[in-house]
Design a protein around this motif. Structure first.
Motif: not given
Length: 396
Positions: A18-22, A27-32, A162-168, A176-180
């Motif tokens: 929840x904290x890192x979503x903000x 991170x690229x978390x769009x919401x909690x 969040x929206x991912x537009x390309x491979x990067x 980021x998800x793995x690190x979290x």
């Protein structure tokens, strides 16, 4: 996924998400995340016998009364005075969790039923014991005269990127998800947490791609040196010269990939490994002819190597490969056009330029020493050997 018991050890992990979503910089978390624990706590809150989500049939005290059904014979699972601080005790948590996961949400009644959102989110086992008469009951849950042992071995918490537009963007989101997940494991004892998404399957390979490229190409270069050293009559300088030229072709391939905007991926990695093997053909023949030459100066030996094997390298290796690869220029598939036609043309062109232009010049400065054993060896060639006459002529 993580183990969980009645003390809810994953609650700190959910709070961290929840904290890192903000924090978009981490991170690229769009919401909690959608937390079944929080919804379960709210689902257990007792209001009254008609509006409470968790209810049971009075006439059948071991039977769940769904919120979608309206019966006068239903009562609250937990009395108001038993639900302290809006948190169930461990016994209540285990007893009514199976009911929460089978309750369908209802807009006119209870909207917190967990069957739709969390029906597959938990892996658990539940054993029901009758505390009054003993034995195991074939029903799910129960009020005060039933004890339920529920063990949740794994669960997931769903959120969105969040929206991912390309491979990067996809690769960065996965990293980021793995690190979290690893950070959560340091905060939640005896837990195993890992991220999962549909696109992780395709982009996980890119996390260690640089290391894989370095390892595979290093192994290939070492193999080229060992084989060249053995097949070139254990001539150390000849093996080093061949290996350095192959290494330079490989480095130039990286430069061409950058200019042509070709990314590092499993397909290009395979082509780079193949380029090492193809490059040996352009270098080893020239180096061998140079090593076997009996001329005194390196310049004359380089000329002889080019005159004897240069035409064979040009026509037998370069031309045949160019003709074979040229048909891929008409391919409509992008993978054939980019990763096979463009890369193979670069491999063949760089191999030809290094083998016929760079290598002879390099040999004139740093080539192997004159092979005196080859001079003696010409005396013992058969009279009808086609190689005897030019070799003797060169000596003269």
């Amino acid at each position: 996924s993580s183990g969980i018991n009645a003390e809810w050890p994953l609650r700190p992990g959910v709070s961290l998400l929840n904290v890192y979503s903000h924090l978009p910089e981490y991170t690229r978390l769009a919401q909690p995340p959608n937390s079944w624990i929080d919804d379960y706590f709210q689902w257990l809150v007792p209001t009254d016998e008609f509006n409470s989500c968790c209810r049971y049939l009075k006439s059948e005290p071991f039977t769940f009364c769904p919120s979608t059904d309206i019966f006068d014979d239903c009562d609250m699972c937990i009395k108001k005075n038993e639900y302290i601080n809006n948190r169930p005790n461990p016994e209540q948590f285990q007893k009514f969790l199976p009911w929460f996961l089978q309750d369908n949400p209802n807009a006119d009644g209870c909207t917190l039923g967990g069957h739709a959102a969390y029906g597959t989110a938990l892996n658990y086992t539940s054993v029901i014991h009758n505390t009054t008469g003993g034995g195991i009951l074939p029903m799910v849950g129960g009020p005060e005269n039933v004890t339920v042992t529920t063990n949740v071995s794994a669960s997931y918490f769903m959120t969105y990127h969040t929206t991912c537009r390309n491979s990067s963007d996809f690769i960065e989101a996965y990293k980021q998800a793995r690190n979290l997940s690893e950070y959560i494991m340091t905060k939640v004892e005896n837990s195993t947490v890992y991220p999962y998404s549909v696109f992780y399957v395709y982009y996980e390979m890119y996390v260690g791609m640089v290391n894989q490229v370095a390892i595979n190409l290093s192994v290939c270069i070492v193999a080229v040196f060992i084989v060249s050293f053995i097949l070139l009559n254990f001539n150390l300088m000849a093996a080093v010269t061949t290996t350095l030229t192959v290494l330079m072709i490989t480095i130039n391939m990286f430069g061409m990939m950058y200019l042509l905007d070709i990314n590092i991926n499993p397909v290009s990695l395979v082509n780079l490994v193949m380029s090492v093997g193809i490059s040996v053909e352009f270098c080893s023949h020239i180096t061998r002819s140079f090593a076997l030459s009996t001329h005194l100066s390196r310049v004359d030996r380089a000329k002889e190597a080019l005159s004897r094997t240069g035409s064979s390298v040009l026509s037998g290796i370069f031309m045949t490969k160019i003709i074979g690869v040229s048909v891929l220029a008409f391919a409509k598939s992008q993978i054939f056009e980019i990763y096979y036609f463009k890369m193979y043309v670069c491999i063949v062109a760089l191999g030809m330029l290094h083998g016929l232009v760079f290598l002879p010049v390099f040999l004139t400065f740093f080539g192997p020493a004159r092979n005196t054993a080859g001079i003696v060896g010409t005396t013992y060639r058969p009279i009808d050997s086609p190689e005897r006459e030019p070799l003797l002529r060169d000596r003269q």
